[in-house]
Each structure stands twice: as C-alpha cells, then as structure tokens.
Design an enzyme around this catalytic site. Sequence first.
Site, PDB file in Angstrom:
ATOM      1  N   GLU A  73      37.370 -36.838  15.387  1.00 47.96           N
ATOM      2  CA  GLU A  73      37.874 -35.714  16.168  1.00 47.96           C
ATOM      3  C   GLU A  73      37.470 -35.793  17.637  1.00 47.96           C
ATOM      4  OE1 GLU A  73      40.123 -34.074  15.150  1.00 47.96           O
ATOM      5  OE2 GLU A  73      39.941 -33.600  13.020  1.00 47.96           O
ATOM      6  N   HIS A  91      32.815 -28.424  15.156  1.00 46.88           N
ATOM      7  CA  HIS A  91      34.003 -28.330  14.292  1.00 46.88           C
ATOM      8  C   HIS A  91      33.531 -28.320  12.851  1.00 46.88           C
ATOM      9  CE1 HIS A  91      37.621 -29.124  12.115  1.00 46.88           C
ATOM     10  NE2 HIS A  91      37.323 -30.403  11.881  1.00 46.88           N
ATOM     11  N   HIS A  93      34.513 -27.107   8.482  1.00 43.13           N
ATOM     12  CA  HIS A  93      35.467 -26.706   7.451  1.00 43.13           C
ATOM     13  C   HIS A  93      34.876 -25.537   6.675  1.00 43.13           C
ATOM     14  CE1 HIS A  93      37.372 -31.030   7.361  1.00 43.13           C
ATOM     15  NE2 HIS A  93      37.484 -30.428   8.540  1.00 43.13           N
ATOM     16  N   HIS A 155      43.209 -26.615   7.995  1.00 35.43           N
ATOM     17  CA  HIS A 155      42.179 -27.594   8.370  1.00 35.43           C
ATOM     18  C   HIS A 155      40.794 -26.962   8.454  1.00 35.43           C
ATOM     19  CE1 HIS A 155      41.104 -31.185  11.233  1.00 35.43           C
ATOM     20  NE2 HIS A 155      40.057 -30.798  10.516  1.00 35.43           N
TER      21      HIS A 155
END
Length: 215
Positions: A73, A91, A93, A155
């Site tokens: 990413e 980032h 999840h 995502h």
Amino acid sequence: MTVLEAERRTVATRAAELRELTPGRTGNLSVRRGQRLAITPSGVPYDEISPDDVSVVSLGGEQVFGELAPSSESPMHRRIYERFEPGAIVHTHSPWSTTLAVLGEPLPPVHYMIVLAGETVPIAPYATYGTEELADNAVGAMASAESSACLLENHGLVATGEDAAAAIETAVAVESVARAYCQAQSVGTPQQLSEDALEATARKLEEYGPDEGEK
C-alpha cells in the site's frame, strides 16, 4: 545517521499495536520525514519487525533503504502524504470499520470521538489493493469530506495523524465509533450529533490534557 533511523525505529516499535486493530499481517504503518517515509515491510508479522526491516521510500516511489519490499500500500501512503502532509499514516482491516466498508457506508457522527477524524468518515470507492487507483480514491474521499481518515470500500480503513501515536489514536477512535454505530443500528436508529455539537467537541479536545481528566 542511517536513513530515517528514528522513523524506522518508531515504525518497528509501534507496528505491534496494529495487532489489536487488524488480523494477521494485514494493514501497514508509515512515518514521514521530509520527502521520504519509513513504512512496514510487506508480509512480516508485526512483532517480528526490527528497525532494519523497515523500508524507506521516497514520495516519488524509489526505495532508498531496506532489503525487504515495502508494504504493497505504499502508493496510497505516498499519495496521502503528497496531498495532506500528515506525519504518519495507518491502514487497518479493523472489523467494525471494515463492516461499514463492506456495506459501502460512510461513518456518520454518532459519537463525539469521530472528531479525531472529522465530522464524518467517508467511503472511498473500491479499487484493487496496492494500486494508484485506490490511492486516488482514498485521497479524493478524504479531501471531499475534509476528513483525516476514510473507509476503503470492501477493504478497510486508513487514518492519518501528526505522528504515529496520533494516527493510531485516530484509527482506534474510528473503529470504536464504527462498532457503536453498527451495534446501534441492530436495535434502532442511531442519533447523529449536530455540526454545532461536533465543533464544540473539537474545541474541547484542543484543550484536553493530563490535568483535565478522561474523555
């Protein structure tokens, strides 16, 4: 001094905190200084990352330090740094944030702690992970909502801050509000805060410190 030594040390130290937010080896963390950023390497368990494992890439995409590949990413991190100039990006999840991302729903202001990200956390349209398209979508969503975080459709979550601690705090706050919102929807209609209430909270948080007590 070795390339971004302090930033690589910060990434290696704080990456372990992502285990509380994101499953397995998913997600990533980066810290920026100048035109370069230190970012978690691809596919390495968080508790096994050493400062020497942390990759350093330029905002132009050139890897300038590290033998391991940087996070997939990296394009999204680079684009966000170029557009908004935060000090760090995380980032994840996270399950409740990702639940909303799977539903394609933004996170509305149902709890005052959302102000760590903005008045709402927008949803960025889906794109394959690690692509410039995803990077563009994330930047566009954050810019349109004037938010320091956004949900990535089907995502996960991306959040920013002035440093690694602040970026992680924003991600934790968004995940907490996302959980409350999802749970509230299961039993009724969540009540949203007004713009005046959010602005008052933002002013209050600017004064918040060790002597004021808990949030």
